[in-house]
Design an enzyme around this catalytic site. Structure first.
Site, PDB file in Angstrom:
ATOM      1  N   LEU A   2       0.867  -1.174   0.000  1.00  0.00           N
ATOM      2  CA  LEU A   2       0.000   0.000   0.000  1.00  0.00           C
ATOM      3  C   LEU A   2       0.906   1.226   0.000  1.00  0.00           C
ATOM      4  O   LEU A   2       1.978   1.217   0.616  1.00  0.00           O
ATOM      5  CB  LEU A   2      -0.895   0.026   1.247  1.00  0.00           C
ATOM      6  N   ASP A   3       0.467   2.285  -0.681  1.00  0.00           N
ATOM      7  CA  ASP A   3       1.224   3.532  -0.649  1.00  0.00           C
ATOM      8  C   ASP A   3       1.349   4.024   0.785  1.00  0.00           C
ATOM      9  O   ASP A   3       0.489   3.741   1.639  1.00  0.00           O
ATOM     10  CB  ASP A   3       0.522   4.608  -1.472  1.00  0.00           C
ATOM     11  N   GLN A   4       2.391   4.800   1.047  1.00  0.00           N
ATOM     12  CA  GLN A   4       2.609   5.333   2.391  1.00  0.00           C
ATOM     13  C   GLN A   4       1.380   6.085   2.899  1.00  0.00           C
ATOM     14  O   GLN A   4       0.996   5.957   4.071  1.00  0.00           O
ATOM     15  CB  GLN A   4       3.820   6.270   2.388  1.00  0.00           C
ATOM     16  N   THR A  54      -1.723   5.666   2.084  1.00  0.00           N
ATOM     17  CA  THR A  54      -2.946   4.876   2.094  1.00  0.00           C
ATOM     18  C   THR A  54      -3.018   4.009   3.346  1.00  0.00           C
ATOM     19  O   THR A  54      -2.028   3.402   3.747  1.00  0.00           O
ATOM     20  CB  THR A  54      -3.002   3.961   0.847  1.00  0.00           C
ATOM     21  N   ARG A  71      -5.328   6.035  -7.721  1.00  0.00           N
ATOM     22  CA  ARG A  71      -5.082   7.482  -7.684  1.00  0.00           C
ATOM     23  C   ARG A  71      -4.933   8.050  -9.096  1.00  0.00           C
ATOM     24  O   ARG A  71      -5.502   9.102  -9.425  1.00  0.00           O
ATOM     25  CB  ARG A  71      -3.832   7.761  -6.847  1.00  0.00           C
TER      26      ARG A  71
END
Length: 307
Positions: free
Chosen positions: A138-140, A142, A240
């Site tokens: 997961l993105d930082q 998110t 995104r």
């Protein structure tokens, strides 16, 4: 780790890398074994063999040396873990917004989610010693549900399930604008942004990407919409980038939209078949407080308009 053996008839015909992974002590990962073979650590009948696909034959005399793992910069670090599911094979967590999953460029050791997990339980090193247990990310910015593999067997089976799109994820996203339709599909290839190498963009030469979405609530006064997003593929920053591409960037997306108190993107649910027990699992990560509070304020604003 050194081992020598002569191949009996019942082992003949097996791939050497698979055989070693199943029979060596401590069951090292096939990736680690393959890397050792390619680097020249395997001899068969006094000849160096660098092909991990080699099929062993009756009476082959094999000698294999598995190099020690290099030192890791990971620092197992105590942290608050929101554990949603755990057994001896996998652990599923609710990742907080703002935390990096694993070490990378310009990431300080001792700050990652992986290092927090390592202070709680061992993880598979099949993905490499710097990314233990990582089967997806997961993105930082998110938050939400994320799976880690504890064993190499679980790692390989989970990565295969992800590759075959048998693991289904649901994200909640608060986006700019109001959607006229109830649902839709975004199908647009994604690649690296040539002007900003840390960003992705829709580009014809990129990798194919597909995101389904469903409108959950529309907030006309704030001109925002709460969506459920179902990524069919798993490209970097996919949701995104896709939402920005159709003119509805996620609220709080500094990279693809405008800043806010946080990125309002949350990995809400994951559904998959357990790689070992074969039990069907549906695991949900409740919305974070800041996300819930924003939705409640939007709902209150809508009721005020109706009144």
């Amino acid at each position: 780790m050194n081992t020598q053996f002569v191949v009996p008839s019942e082992w003949a015909g097996q791939r050497i890398d698979k055989f070693l992974a199943e029979h060596l002590d401590n069951h090292p990962s096939r990736t680690r074994i393959q890397q050792a073979i390619v680097s020249g650590s395997l001899q068969i009948n006094n000849q160096t063999v660098v092909d991990p696909n080699y099929r062993i034959k009756i009476d082959d005399q094999c000698a294999f040396c598995l190099p020690d793992l290099p030192p890791t910069t990971l620092i197992p670090t105590q942290g608050d873990l929101d554990i949603l599911f755990e057994d001896e094979f996998v652990i599923v967590l609710n990742k907080p917004e703002g935390q990096v999953v694993h070490l990378g460029n310009q990431v300080k050791p001792g700050t990652t989610l992986v290092e927090n997990v390592l202070s709680h339980t061992p993880l598979s090193t099949a993905a490499g010693i710097q990314r233990p247990g990582v089967v997806h990310r997961l993105d930082q910015a998110t938050s939400g549900v994320i799976i880690f593999a504890k064993t190499d067997q679980a790692y390989w089976l989970l990565t295969k399930a992800f590759a075959e799109r048998r693991i289904h994820k649901t994200y909640y996203a608060l986006v700019e604008g109001v959607f006229a339709c109830q649902s839709g599909i975004i199908q647009a290839s994604i690649g690296r942004n040539q002007r900003d190498r840390t960003a992705m963009c829709v580009i014809p030469t990129g990798r194919s990407a597909c995101t389904q979405w469903e409108r959950l609530e529309a907030f006309s006064k704030a001109h925002q919409t709460l969506l459920a997003c179902y990524p069919i593929t798993g490209r970097t920053h996919q949701i995104r980038v896709h939402l920005k591409h159709i003119g509805h960037p996620i609220v709080g997306d500094e990279k693809y939209g405008k800043s806010d108190v946080r990125l309002f993107l949350h990995a809400y649910q994951i559904a998959f078949v357990h790689p070992i027990t074969q039990k069907e699992l549906i695991i949900t990560a409740p919305l974070p407080t800041a996300f819930n509070e924003r939705i409640e304020r939007l709902r209150y604003s809508e009721r005020s308009v109706e009144a």
